[in-house]
Design a protein around this motif. Structure first.
Motif, PDB file in Angstrom:
ATOM      1  N   THR A 314      15.052  45.952   0.980  1.00  6.50           N
ATOM      2  CA  THR A 314      13.472  46.567  -0.280  1.00  6.50           C
ATOM      3  C   THR A 314      13.058  48.040  -0.001  1.00  6.50           C
ATOM      4  N   ARG A 315      12.964  48.659  -0.658  1.00  7.25           N
ATOM      5  CA  ARG A 315      12.509  50.278   0.049  1.00  7.25           C
ATOM      6  C   ARG A 315      10.525  50.618  -0.546  1.00  7.25           C
ATOM      7  N   PHE A 316      10.327  51.231  -0.069  1.00  6.76           N
ATOM      8  CA  PHE A 316       8.850  51.535   0.768  1.00  6.76           C
ATOM      9  C   PHE A 316       8.587  52.861   0.652  1.00  6.76           C
ATOM     10  N   ALA A 317       7.729  53.046  -0.534  1.00  5.50           N
ATOM     11  CA  ALA A 317       7.133  54.520  -1.227  1.00  5.50           C
ATOM     12  C   ALA A 317       6.608  55.515   0.424  1.00  5.50           C
ATOM     13  N   THR A 318       6.356  56.223   0.745  1.00  2.00           N
ATOM     14  CA  THR A 318       6.646  57.039   2.896  1.00  2.00           C
ATOM     15  C   THR A 318       4.951  57.963   1.752  1.00  2.00           C
ATOM     16  N   GLY A 319       5.068  58.679   0.401  1.00  2.00           N
ATOM     17  CA  GLY A 319       3.892  59.791   0.168  1.00  2.00           C
ATOM     18  C   GLY A 319       4.647  60.879   0.593  1.00  2.00           C
ATOM     19  N   PHE A 320       5.452  60.904   1.656  1.00  2.00           N
ATOM     20  CA  PHE A 320       5.689  62.199   1.936  1.00  2.00           C
ATOM     21  C   PHE A 320       6.885  63.398   1.016  1.00  2.00           C
ATOM     22  N   PRO A 321       6.608  64.249   0.778  1.00  2.00           N
ATOM     23  CA  PRO A 321       7.039  65.519   0.001  1.00  2.00           C
ATOM     24  C   PRO A 321       8.555  65.186   0.397  1.00  2.00           C
ATOM     25  N   GLU A 322       8.857  65.218   1.518  1.00  2.00           N
ATOM     26  CA  GLU A 322      10.407  65.309   2.415  1.00  2.00           C
ATOM     27  C   GLU A 322      10.446  64.369   3.910  1.00  2.00           C
ATOM     28  N   VAL A 323      10.930  63.516   3.632  1.00  2.00           N
ATOM     29  CA  VAL A 323      10.665  62.435   4.508  1.00  2.00           C
ATOM     30  C   VAL A 323      12.148  62.391   5.328  1.00  2.00           C
ATOM     31  N   TYR A 324      11.707  62.990   6.782  1.00  2.00           N
ATOM     32  CA  TYR A 324      12.867  62.862   7.660  1.00  2.00           C
ATOM     33  C   TYR A 324      13.689  62.175   9.302  1.00  2.00           C
ATOM     34  N   GLY A 325      12.244  61.831   9.894  1.00  6.29           N
ATOM     35  CA  GLY A 325      12.978  60.940  11.179  1.00  6.29           C
ATOM     36  C   GLY A 325      12.162  59.552  11.228  1.00  6.29           C
ATOM     37  N   ILE A 326      12.917  58.867  11.924  1.00  6.48           N
ATOM     38  CA  ILE A 326      12.031  57.139  11.801  1.00  6.48           C
ATOM     39  C   ILE A 326      12.374  56.241  12.604  1.00  6.48           C
ATOM     40  N   CYS A 327      11.741  55.698  13.123  1.00  5.93           N
ATOM     41  CA  CYS A 327      11.555  54.455  13.891  1.00  5.93           C
ATOM     42  C   CYS A 327      10.910  53.405  13.980  1.00  5.93           C
ATOM     43  N   LEU A 328      11.031  52.131  15.297  1.00  8.89           N
ATOM     44  CA  LEU A 328      10.356  50.841  14.952  1.00  8.89           C
ATOM     45  C   LEU A 328       9.054  50.357  16.118  1.00  8.89           C
ATOM     46  N   PHE A 329       9.063  50.461  15.552  1.00  9.18           N
ATOM     47  CA  PHE A 329       7.628  49.519  16.600  1.00  9.18           C
ATOM     48  C   PHE A 329       7.127  47.961  16.674  1.00  9.18           C
ATOM     49  N   GLN A 330       7.695  47.322  17.985  1.00  9.66           N
ATOM     50  CA  GLN A 330       7.880  45.835  17.718  1.00  9.66           C
ATOM     51  C   GLN A 330       6.543  45.158  18.608  1.00  9.66           C
ATOM     52  N   PRO A 331       5.126  45.053  17.773  1.00  9.85           N
ATOM     53  CA  PRO A 331       4.139  44.867  19.159  1.00  9.85           C
ATOM     54  C   PRO A 331       4.046  43.396  20.004  1.00  9.85           C
ATOM     55  N   ARG A 332       3.253  43.630  20.971  1.00 14.73           N
ATOM     56  CA  ARG A 332       3.823  41.826  22.084  1.00 14.73           C
ATOM     57  C   ARG A 332       2.790  41.206  21.087  1.00 14.73           C
ATOM     58  N   GLY A 334       2.932  40.780  18.602  1.00 13.77           N
ATOM     59  CA  GLY A 334       3.961  40.292  16.797  1.00 13.77           C
ATOM     60  C   GLY A 334       4.100  41.277  16.031  1.00 13.77           C
ATOM     61  N   GLY A 335       4.877  41.033  14.276  1.00 18.46           N
ATOM     62  CA  GLY A 335       5.043  41.704  13.510  1.00 18.46           C
ATOM     63  C   GLY A 335       6.318  43.131  14.016  1.00 18.46           C
ATOM     64  N   LEU A 336       5.987  43.720  12.808  1.00 17.00           N
ATOM     65  CA  LEU A 336       6.252  45.366  13.047  1.00 17.00           C
ATOM     66  C   LEU A 336       5.826  46.501  12.419  1.00 17.00           C
ATOM     67  N   ASP A 337       5.705  47.677  13.006  1.00 12.16           N
ATOM     68  CA  ASP A 337       5.884  48.923  12.430  1.00 12.16           C
ATOM     69  C   ASP A 337       6.704  49.872  12.340  1.00 12.16           C
ATOM     70  N   VAL A 338       7.258  50.353  11.418  1.00  8.30           N
ATOM     71  CA  VAL A 338       7.492  51.371  10.623  1.00  8.30           C
ATOM     72  C   VAL A 338       7.098  52.784  11.424  1.00  8.30           C
ATOM     73  N   ILE A 339       7.729  53.462  12.124  1.00  7.26           N
ATOM     74  CA  ILE A 339       6.797  55.060  12.237  1.00  7.26           C
ATOM     75  C   ILE A 339       6.939  56.288  12.039  1.00  7.26           C
ATOM     76  N   VAL A 340       7.004  57.112  10.279  1.00  7.73           N
ATOM     77  CA  VAL A 340       7.836  58.012   9.789  1.00  7.73           C
ATOM     78  C   VAL A 340       7.300  59.544   9.530  1.00  7.73           C
ATOM     79  N   ASN A 341       7.762  60.210   9.533  1.00  2.00           N
ATOM     80  CA  ASN A 341       7.696  61.618  10.003  1.00  2.00           C
ATOM     81  C   ASN A 341       8.429  62.328   9.055  1.00  2.00           C
ATOM     82  N   ASP A 342       7.610  63.687   8.537  1.00  2.00           N
ATOM     83  CA  ASP A 342       7.925  64.600   8.170  1.00  2.00           C
ATOM     84  C   ASP A 342       7.879  66.415   8.244  1.00  2.00           C
TER      85      ASP A 342
END
Length: 525
Positions: A314-332, A334-342
């Motif tokens: 699937t795909r998710f909108a970021t709301g950024f006008p110019e998306v750039y870098g990305i990384c993941l974080f898996q908290p102890r 549980g679950g999963l977070d996506v950190i994205v920047n512009d």
């Protein structure tokens, strides 16, 4: 090595280089004792007292040499054929031996000079009257073409300062140009102004050199295409693991551990990629990858099957006008977070979830740095996030979205880290975690502790693997590392590095595989 007549000395250091070269053009002292001399009839090898040891009859000019302990490589330009003639020098045996010549160039050679790099490899630059030039690796059974480059018209001769890895060539009426001599470097040059001195800058800690063990197939297009890798480890057979690599023009490549491309997903312009394995989603453990998609400024979510085959979910909108870098974080927890920047410095952290097979994303946190970021990596075990601000350095802050966004500078651009700050990855070893950062400005990689006080453990560069015919890395964007045992040379893990300039020969970009054991041994980790 003499410079062209009427040379304009553009820098004090260059005037010294040119003057010294001019005085010794016909007679060069060998490191460890002895002399190499060129006259109109022969090349002569003599000992320190002037006793002749060897003679090679020839009509040649433009002698240059690199030696150590009385032996090394010399090169001259044949006055009749305009061919570069390499010669092995051995003062201990009193021998001068002709080596395999360079293949015939499609131009008449007017100038040549040698360069010995940090790895101890010798290279030969040859230049034509019309500005055509080539760099050759002078090792093995025969010289190998490394790259083509352009030099000034009528530059004639050149000289290289090995310590500064700088190639100098004069352009009459203009001045002296300085080029990066390392073959992996960008094909750029700078004009040295009259009376100027080369900037010294802060003295960096020395960078050791390691060799790549393998390389991937080149990407399908020329130019700045490959960017960021991520490593997926096969849960049953680690030798069947996969390397994902982004193609900034087209999509996602998937390689095996031998570097052979197994898949290509035509999903648009992907910049950065990251992945996590064994993530609990809706009661099921799954392996997931995410990538920043620059056509629609979205996050693309990928899944893996049991054999590592990748498919878009699937795909998710970021709301950024110019998306750039990305990384993941898996908290102890549980679950999963996506950190994205512009490119403007803004970061957004999304929580990814799945319910009844339907994927969703929810904005959990926002923060910002003052200038352009890109690379980021999360230390899941310690719940710390590391982010790179390209011109300033590496910051750290709490990775959890419910924590304050106060950040601390871990490693500033300066002595060990040269802008741009690019890819980052964390090696989770038994004795602690290491943060690896791409120092793009000098094509090196900094290794530091991923915990307070974030001590720098050393710097390394990736050089040539002559036995396998693999060039080094330079101008690196993204990298990734795993500590998992992938077998063979990767028993202690593997580092994958994007190579900005594919050499030997020139070609489309690719990724290099480096054994972590080689890095650990070189840096005494």
């Amino acid at each position: 090595m003499t410079m062209q007549k009427h040379i304009t000395c553009a820098a004090a250091v260059l005037c010294i280089v040119a003057s010294t070269a001019a005085q010794s053009a016909e007679r060069i002292a060998l490191d460890g004792g002895g002399w190499l001399s060129l006259d109109k009839h022969a090349l002569l090898l003599t000992d320190a007292a002037g006793k002749e040891l060897a003679r090679l009859p020839m009509r040649a000019k433009q002698l240059d040499v690199r030696s150590a302990s009385g032996s090394g490589l010399a090169v001259v330009l044949d006055a009749d054929t305009q061919h570069a003639l390499p010669i092995r020098v051995d003062i201990k045996r009193g021998e001068l031996t002709r080596l395999a010549p360079l293949p015939q160039q499609p131009f008449g050679v007017e100038g040549l000079c040698l360069f010995r790099d940090q790895q101890g490899l010798d290279f030969l630059f040859v230049a034509a009257k019309d500005g055509q030039a080539e760099q050759w690796l002078m090792h093995g059974a025969a010289p190998q073409l490394v790259r083509k480059l352009s030099m000034p018209l009528d530059a004639g001769q050149c000289t290289v300062d090995d310590a500064r890895h700088t190639l100098y060539a004069n352009e009459e009426g203009i001045g002296t140009w300085a080029y990066e001599a390392n073959s992996e470097a960008a094909p750029a040059r700078r004009l040295l102004k009259a009376g100027a001195r080369l900037p010294a800058g802060p003295a960096a800690s020395p960078a050791v050199v390691v060799e790549p063990r393998a390389q991937t197939m080149p990407v399908a297009r020329l130019g700045d295409v490959a960017d960021d890798p991520a490593i997926w480890v096969h849960p049953q057979d680690a030798t069947r693991s996969r390397v994902l690599g982004t193609n900034k023009k087209q999509g996602l490549m998937v390689y095996d551990l031998q570097g052979k491309q197994q898949q290509f997903l035509d999903v648009g312009r992907l910049n950065n990629v990251d992945l996590r394995q064994g993530v609990n989603m809706d009661g099921k453990a799954v392996d997931l990858a995410v990538a920043s998609q620059r056509d629609d400024n979205s996050v693309v979510l990928f899944g893996f099957d049991a054999d590592g085959k990748v498919a878009e979910l699937t795909r998710f909108a970021t709301g950024f006008p110019e998306v750039y870098g990305i990384c993941l974080f898996q908290p102890r927890s549980g679950g999963l977070d996506v950190i994205v920047n512009d490119k403007g410095g803004a970061f957004r952290q999304f929580r990814i979830a799945r319910n009844g097979g339907a994927w969703s994303s929810k904005l959990a946190r926002e923060f910002k740095v003052d200038s352009q970021p890109e690379g980021c990596v999360a230390d899941d075990r310690n719940e710390r996030l590391f982010i790179g601000e390209e011109k300033r350095g590496v910051w750290t802050l709490a990775a959890r979205a419910d924590q304050p966004v106060a950040r601390k500078m871990v490693l500033a651009v300066g002595r060990d880290l040269h802008a741009d700050v690019e890819g980052m990855a964390i090696y989770e070893g038994a004795r602690g975690a290491y943060l690896i950062v791409s120092s793009q400005g000098d094509s090196s990689y900094v290794v530091l502790d991923a915990a307070v006080p974030y001590k720098v453990r050393g710097r390394f560069k990736v050089g040539f693997n002559l036995a396998e015919g693999i060039d080094g890395t330079s101008d690196t964007d993204g990298l990734d590392v795993t500590s998992k045992n992938l077998g063979g040379p990767y028993a202690q893990g593997m580092l994958v590095i994007q190579d900005g300039y594919k050499r030997m020969p020139d070609g489309p970009q690719n990724f290099k595989y480096v054994s972590w054991e080689d890095v650990a041994r070189a840096l005494k980790l």
